[in-house]
Design an enzyme around this catalytic site. Structure first.
Site, PDB file in Angstrom:
ATOM      1  N   LYS A 145      11.097  47.598  68.381  1.00  0.00           N
ATOM      2  CA  LYS A 145       9.660  47.481  68.602  1.00  0.00           C
ATOM      3  C   LYS A 145       9.065  46.702  67.445  1.00  0.00           C
ATOM      4  CE  LYS A 145       9.587  52.009  70.612  1.00  0.00           C
ATOM      5  NZ  LYS A 145       9.540  53.390  70.188  1.00  0.00           N
ATOM      6  N   ASP A 170      17.094  50.257  66.673  1.00  0.00           N
ATOM      7  CA  ASP A 170      15.769  49.671  66.486  1.00  0.00           C
ATOM      8  C   ASP A 170      15.861  48.354  65.721  1.00  0.00           C
ATOM      9  OD1 ASP A 170      14.581  51.717  67.783  1.00  0.00           O
ATOM     10  OD2 ASP A 170      13.872  52.757  65.986  1.00  0.00           O
ATOM     11  N   MET A 191       3.595  50.981  57.491  1.00  0.00           N
ATOM     12  CA  MET A 191       2.927  50.160  58.510  1.00  0.00           C
ATOM     13  C   MET A 191       1.494  49.857  58.078  1.00  0.00           C
ATOM     14  SD  MET A 191       4.431  52.358  61.690  1.00  0.00           S
ATOM     15  CE  MET A 191       4.336  53.886  60.778  1.00  0.00           C
TER      16      MET A 191
END
Ligand SMILES: C[S@@+](CC[C@H](N)C(=O)[O-])C[C@H]1O[C@@H](n2cnc3c(N)ncnc32)[C@H](O)[C@@H]1O
Length: 284
Positions: free
Chosen positions: A85, A63, A198
């Protein structure tokens, strides 16, 4: 029927779950695929087991949050595949990632699926493990230090403290749609620490909702950006100043928000890091 207090026979339970899985489709040599946590950034925070799996891998599917320093532990001939991502920009869809893992494992390669932090904390590791097992592959999960633990420790924040916090809740800041709203009343209860992943883009709404549900505006809050890396920034503030702090400092992902009395320790750690004598006085 099992009474709620009866212990679960995990062995039998596991056997029943395995019996429901589709028959293996891959060759006998396929797998296991190792789903590995790379920790929060500092390569020294890798586990010994993660390091061993990396060194042995033929293919590493990784990732965005996995640092170059961690990837450097791979053997020179290993194939590295980036499937990262960033918000709104996916290098590969989840279906493509699943297919990639299956394809390499079935070809008999030693596959490491490397994810930032812990693969089972906001990392889709659970979904990937489920998919691989449903297709008959063995999966090994190697845990990693999740951002909450790594960033808090690096910022001098104890996530629990006998005097201040008896619980820690890890929350995603992505839950903005009404049906995905978290239990704000539960999150606003004092005596706990919230670590929001996040959560940079939704910091203003998070603070506003928590205050609306009764958490004191003066509750300490901290932001840890790029925690445990050389670029780490720690910002100490209060709940009612969180959004302004994030905006004024231009905080960018990856960052975690820590809310609760223990966040005050971030400020103390910052103060300790300052020279006791001002630099100009020291030069005299
Ligand atoms: C998709 S989640 C992955 C979490 C990861 N599986 C873990 O256990 O830490 C990505 C979020 O984790 C947090 N994060 C990961 N690494 C971080 C770091 N070094 N510093 C601050 N936050 C980090 C940020 O909130 C980031 O947006």
């Amino acid at each position: 029927m099992r009474a709620p207090s009866d212990p679960i026979d995990l062995h039998r339970h596991g056997a029943a779950l395995r019996a429901r899985r589709p028959a293996p489709l891959g060759p006998a040599s396929a797998g296991p695929v190792a789903i590995v946590g790379a920790g929060p950034g500092d390569p020294e925070l890798l586990t010994v087991k993660a390091l061993r799996r990396l060194e042995a891998a033929d293919v590493i599917v990784h990732d965005r949050l996995v640092s170059g320093e961690v990837l450097a532990f791979a053997r020179p001939g290993a194939e590295r595949i980036y499937v990262g991502k960033a918000a709104g920009a996916h290098a590969k869809t989840q279906e493509q990632i699943n297919a990639l893992l299956l394809g390499h494992a079935r070809a008999g390669r030693r596959v490491v699926r490397l994810k930032g932090g812990d693969p089972f904390v906001f990392g889709r590791g659970g979904e990937e493990a489920e998919h691989l097992r449903a297709h008959g592959l063995e999966v090994e999960v190697v845990p990693g230090i999740t951002a909450a633990a790594g960033c808090a420790a690096a910022a001098g924040i104890p996530l629990t403290h006998r005097d201040h916090a008896h619980a820690v809740t890890l929350v995603t800041g992505h839950g903005t749609a009404p049906e995905a709203e978290p239990d704000w009343a539960g999150l606003a209860r004092p005596g706990q620490t919230l670590v929001i992943y996040m959560g940079v883009a939704t910091a203003a709404r998070t603070a506003e909702r928590l205050i609306a549900h009764g958490l004191a505006p003066e509750t300490p809050a901290a932001v840890v950006e790029k925690g445990t890396t050389e670029e780490q920034r720690v910002l100490a503030t209060r709940l009612d100043g969180l959004a302004a702090t994030v905006a004024e400092a231009g905080v960018r992902a990856p960052a975690v928000l820590v809310i609760g009395a223990v966040a005050a320790y971030a400020e103390a750690a910052d103060r300790l890091a300052e020279p006791a004598v001002p630099a100009c006085a020291a030069a005299l």
